[in-house]
Design a protein around this motif. Structure first.
Motif, PDB file in Angstrom:
ATOM      1  N   ASN A   1       0.837  -1.203   0.000  1.00 10.36           N
ATOM      2  CA  ASN A   1       0.000   0.000   0.000  1.00 10.36           C
ATOM      3  C   ASN A   1       0.872   1.253   0.000  1.00 10.36           C
ATOM      4  OD1 ASN A   1       0.562   0.895   2.766  1.00 10.36           O
ATOM      5  ND2 ASN A   1      -0.687  -0.835   3.429  1.00 10.36           N
ATOM      6  N   LEU A   2       0.247   2.377  -0.295  1.00  7.17           N
ATOM      7  CA  LEU A   2       1.005   3.617  -0.485  1.00  7.17           C
ATOM      8  C   LEU A   2       1.645   4.124   0.803  1.00  7.17           C
ATOM      9  CD1 LEU A   2      -1.281   5.488  -3.025  1.00  7.17           C
ATOM     10  CD2 LEU A   2       1.128   4.928  -3.357  1.00  7.17           C
ATOM     11  N   LYS A   3       0.996   3.934   1.942  1.00  2.00           N
ATOM     12  CA  LYS A   3       1.590   4.402   3.197  1.00  2.00           C
ATOM     13  C   LYS A   3       2.892   3.664   3.490  1.00  2.00           C
ATOM     14  CE  LYS A   3      -0.785   5.954   6.578  1.00  2.00           C
ATOM     15  NZ  LYS A   3      -1.709   6.175   7.721  1.00  2.00           N
ATOM     16  N   GLU A   4       2.878   2.352   3.359  1.00  2.00           N
ATOM     17  CA  GLU A   4       4.109   1.592   3.577  1.00  2.00           C
ATOM     18  C   GLU A   4       5.169   1.983   2.556  1.00  2.00           C
ATOM     19  OE1 GLU A   4       5.892  -2.977   3.540  1.00  2.00           O
ATOM     20  OE2 GLU A   4       3.713  -2.672   3.570  1.00  2.00           O
ATOM     21  N   PHE A   5       4.762   2.172   1.316  1.00  2.00           N
ATOM     22  CA  PHE A   5       5.695   2.564   0.257  1.00  2.00           C
ATOM     23  C   PHE A   5       6.357   3.905   0.592  1.00  2.00           C
ATOM     24  CE2 PHE A   5       6.325   4.660  -3.982  1.00  2.00           C
ATOM     25  CZ  PHE A   5       7.376   3.849  -4.417  1.00  2.00           C
TER      26      PHE A   5
ATOM     27  N   ILE B   1       8.676  10.890  -7.041  1.00  2.00           N
ATOM     28  CA  ILE B   1       8.354   9.462  -7.192  1.00  2.00           C
ATOM     29  C   ILE B   1       6.866   9.222  -6.936  1.00  2.00           C
ATOM     30  CG2 ILE B   1       8.724   7.144  -6.239  1.00  2.00           C
ATOM     31  CD1 ILE B   1      11.630   8.132  -5.554  1.00  2.00           C
ATOM     32  N   VAL B   2       6.368   9.738  -5.816  1.00  2.00           N
ATOM     33  CA  VAL B   2       4.983   9.440  -5.447  1.00  2.00           C
ATOM     34  C   VAL B   2       3.977  10.156  -6.344  1.00  2.00           C
ATOM     35  CG1 VAL B   2       5.642   8.978  -3.050  1.00  2.00           C
ATOM     36  CG2 VAL B   2       4.792  11.246  -3.682  1.00  2.00           C
TER      37      VAL B   2
ATOM     38  N   GLU C   1      -3.982   3.229  -4.834  1.00  2.00           N
ATOM     39  CA  GLU C   1      -3.247   2.360  -5.767  1.00  2.00           C
ATOM     40  C   GLU C   1      -2.267   1.465  -5.019  1.00  2.00           C
ATOM     41  OE1 GLU C   1      -0.460   2.860  -9.814  1.00  2.00           O
ATOM     42  OE2 GLU C   1      -1.373   4.601  -8.853  1.00  2.00           O
ATOM     43  N   GLU C   2      -2.126   0.251  -5.470  1.00  2.00           N
ATOM     44  CA  GLU C   2      -1.117  -0.657  -4.935  1.00  2.00           C
ATOM     45  C   GLU C   2       0.199  -0.439  -5.678  1.00  2.00           C
ATOM     46  OE1 GLU C   2      -1.123  -3.219  -2.417  1.00  2.00           O
ATOM     47  OE2 GLU C   2      -2.831  -1.986  -1.811  1.00  2.00           O
ATOM     48  N   VAL C   3       1.293  -0.511  -4.948  1.00  2.00           N
ATOM     49  CA  VAL C   3       2.613  -0.310  -5.544  1.00  2.00           C
ATOM     50  C   VAL C   3       3.232  -1.671  -5.835  1.00  2.00           C
ATOM     51  CG1 VAL C   3       4.874   0.763  -5.271  1.00  2.00           C
ATOM     52  CG2 VAL C   3       2.860   1.793  -4.185  1.00  2.00           C
ATOM     53  N   THR C   4       3.633  -1.876  -7.068  1.00  2.00           N
ATOM     54  CA  THR C   4       4.241  -3.148  -7.475  1.00  2.00           C
ATOM     55  C   THR C   4       5.604  -2.890  -8.110  1.00  2.00           C
ATOM     56  OG1 THR C   4       3.276  -3.077  -9.693  1.00  2.00           O
ATOM     57  CG2 THR C   4       1.946  -4.104  -7.946  1.00  2.00           C
ATOM     58  N   VAL C   5       6.407  -3.936  -8.140  1.00  2.00           N
ATOM     59  CA  VAL C   5       7.720  -3.842  -8.801  1.00  2.00           C
ATOM     60  C   VAL C   5       7.526  -3.520 -10.278  1.00  2.00           C
ATOM     61  CG1 VAL C   5       9.766  -5.158  -9.470  1.00  2.00           C
ATOM     62  CG2 VAL C   5       8.865  -5.359  -7.136  1.00  2.00           C
TER      63      VAL C   5
ATOM     64  N   ILE D   1       0.616  10.454   8.294  1.00  2.00           N
ATOM     65  CA  ILE D   1      -0.293  10.924   7.254  1.00  2.00           C
ATOM     66  C   ILE D   1       0.474  11.019   5.943  1.00  2.00           C
ATOM     67  CG2 ILE D   1      -1.784  12.825   6.509  1.00  2.00           C
ATOM     68  CD1 ILE D   1      -1.996  13.637   9.448  1.00  2.00           C
ATOM     69  N   THR D   2      -0.082  10.455   4.887  1.00  2.00           N
ATOM     70  CA  THR D   2       0.539  10.595   3.569  1.00  2.00           C
ATOM     71  C   THR D   2      -0.216  11.633   2.753  1.00  2.00           C
ATOM     72  OG1 THR D   2      -0.782   9.038   2.254  1.00  2.00           O
ATOM     73  CG2 THR D   2       0.949   8.097   3.660  1.00  2.00           C
ATOM     74  N   ILE D   3       0.419  12.094   1.707  1.00  2.00           N
ATOM     75  CA  ILE D   3      -0.185  13.096   0.827  1.00  2.00           C
ATOM     76  C   ILE D   3      -1.437  12.557   0.127  1.00  2.00           C
ATOM     77  CG2 ILE D   3       1.165  12.515  -1.230  1.00  2.00           C
ATOM     78  CD1 ILE D   3       1.528  15.617  -1.591  1.00  2.00           C
ATOM     79  N   PHE D   4      -1.642  11.237   0.186  1.00  2.00           N
ATOM     80  CA  PHE D   4      -2.816  10.609  -0.431  1.00  2.00           C
ATOM     81  C   PHE D   4      -4.021  10.539   0.513  1.00  2.00           C
ATOM     82  CE2 PHE D   4       1.005   8.726  -2.350  1.00  2.00           C
ATOM     83  CZ  PHE D   4       0.807   9.072  -3.675  1.00  2.00           C
ATOM     84  N   ASP D   5      -3.815  10.806   1.793  1.00  2.00           N
ATOM     85  CA  ASP D   5      -4.882  10.652   2.787  1.00  2.00           C
ATOM     86  C   ASP D   5      -5.842  11.833   2.774  1.00  2.00           C
ATOM     87  OD1 ASP D   5      -3.761   8.242   3.603  1.00  2.00           O
ATOM     88  OD2 ASP D   5      -2.531   9.183   5.148  1.00  2.00           O
ATOM     89  N   THR D   6      -7.112  11.570   3.066  1.00  2.00           N
ATOM     90  CA  THR D   6      -8.120  12.633   3.038  1.00  2.00           C
ATOM     91  C   THR D   6      -7.899  13.666   4.145  1.00  2.00           C
ATOM     92  OG1 THR D   6      -9.599  11.247   4.375  1.00  2.00           O
ATOM     93  CG2 THR D   6      -9.884  11.182   1.983  1.00  2.00           C
ATOM     94  N   ILE D   7      -7.262  13.295   5.253  1.00  2.00           N
ATOM     95  CA  ILE D   7      -7.004  14.234   6.342  1.00  2.00           C
ATOM     96  C   ILE D   7      -5.881  15.203   5.979  1.00  2.00           C
ATOM     97  CG2 ILE D   7      -5.306  12.789   7.559  1.00  2.00           C
ATOM     98  CD1 ILE D   7      -8.043  14.985   9.191  1.00  2.00           C
ATOM     99  N   TYR D   8      -5.087  14.874   4.985  1.00  2.00           N
ATOM    100  CA  TYR D   8      -3.990  15.758   4.561  1.00  2.00           C
ATOM    101  C   TYR D   8      -4.593  17.061   4.029  1.00  2.00           C
ATOM    102  CZ  TYR D   8       0.600  16.890   2.469  1.00  2.00           C
ATOM    103  OH  TYR D   8       1.813  17.472   2.141  1.00  2.00           O
ATOM    104  N   PRO D   9      -4.150  18.233   4.518  1.00  2.00           N
ATOM    105  CA  PRO D   9      -4.779  19.500   4.121  1.00  2.00           C
ATOM    106  C   PRO D   9      -4.620  19.796   2.620  1.00  2.00           C
ATOM    107  CG  PRO D   9      -3.429  19.789   6.088  1.00  2.00           C
ATOM    108  CD  PRO D   9      -3.110  18.429   5.544  1.00  2.00           C
TER     109      PRO D   9
END
Length: 281
Positions: free
Chosen positions: A2-6, A24-25, A32-36, A75-83
């Motif tokens: 998942n994107l947070k772990e990535f 990169i992100v 989205e799932e991150v794959t090789v 919090i990642t830039i993809f999360d809804t709580i991110y301003p």
């Protein structure tokens, strides 16, 4: 993956800086799932691609990520709580490490910055302004530095308002040390934010980077007592580029601490001449 772990793996990987991680992100969308295969399909320099793949496969990062997520909210830039306002600015942080009340990120924020060695004039002005801002349901944000930053946080808490501190080191460090109790109070009653991994120590170059986050979070910036070349003016100038409202407290031309605010007013900032913020909104 998942994107947070990535994103956390990229942050933990040596050789990948803030700007590179952001680029990169930018190739991914929320959910989205991150794959090789996806990484290998991107138009990246070979050394960057190799570092990403190393980060994705590094088993040591598993326990490190688990420890980080036990210490704070990530919090990642993809999360809804991110301003949204922060997300849209140039070089927005990919990750925010936080402790405290995340709901404050959804409120309107006024940032207050100024000199690290202010005169009593700044304290007098902020004692007048901050209760008015709280009455209008603004969250007060600053950088938890000595001087004006600390006064802004203290006056907000004293008046039962909500405050956000954006710091230039990891959440596990207290800097400056004399603000340790204030930092703990903000974690308990407000929100503490850093873009750095929790164990990252304070370093001079990290504080100007912190200033762009303050600018990005803000609806308004208030500058009181700042030298002509200072972190406060860096914050104000970034905020100006992002179309935020800039307010400055004028001061006597004989004082070096008036050079910053007076210069901002000459450039078009709103002068706070009567300590009445309500009339300027």
């Amino acid at each position: 993956m998942n994107l947070k772990e990535f994103c956390l793996r990229l942050k933990l990987q040596q050789g990948l800086g803030i700007t590179t991680i952001g680029k990169i992100v930018a190739n991914f969308t929320a959910g989205e799932e991150v794959t090789v295969d996806k990484i290998e399909s991107l138009s990246l320099k070979s050394n960057i691609q190799n570092l990403i793949l190393v980060a994705m496969k590094n088993d040591k990062f598993n326990s490190w990520i688990e420890r980080i997520e036990l210490q704070c909210d990530v919090i990642t830039i993809f999360d809804t709580i991110y301003p949204n306002a922060l997300r849209e600015m140039y070089n927005a942080p990919t990750l925010l490490f936080t402790r405290g009340d995340l709901s404050l990120l959804k409120k309107e924020i006024t940032v207050i910055v100024g000199a690290r060695q202010p005169t009593n004039y700044s304290r007098f002005v902020l004692k007048q302004l901050i209760p008015q801002l709280i009455q209008q349901d603004f969250v007060i944000a600053s950088g938890l530095a000595r001087g004006v930053d600390g006064i802004a946080h203290q006056e907000t808490l004293k008046n039962h308002g909500k405050t956000i501190a954006v710091i230039g080191n990891g959440l596990n460090h207290f800097y400056p040390q004399e603000n340790k109790m204030l930092q703990e109070e903000i974690m308990a009653n407000g929100l503490l934010i850093s873009e750095y991994l929790p164990d990252t120590p304070p370093r001079p170059h990290r504080f100007p980077q912190r200033n762009r986050i303050l600018a990005g979070l803000s609806k308004n910036i208030i500058v009181t007592e700042a030298r002509k070349r200072s972190g406060s003016l860096i914050t104000a100038n970034i905020a100006l580029e992002e179309n935020r409202n800039i307010f400055a407290v004028p001061g006597p031309v004989s004082s070096p601490l008036s050079e910053g605010p007076n210069e901002l007013i000459a450039a078009g900032a709103y002068p706070l001449v009567n300590a009445d913020f309500k009339n300027l909104l």
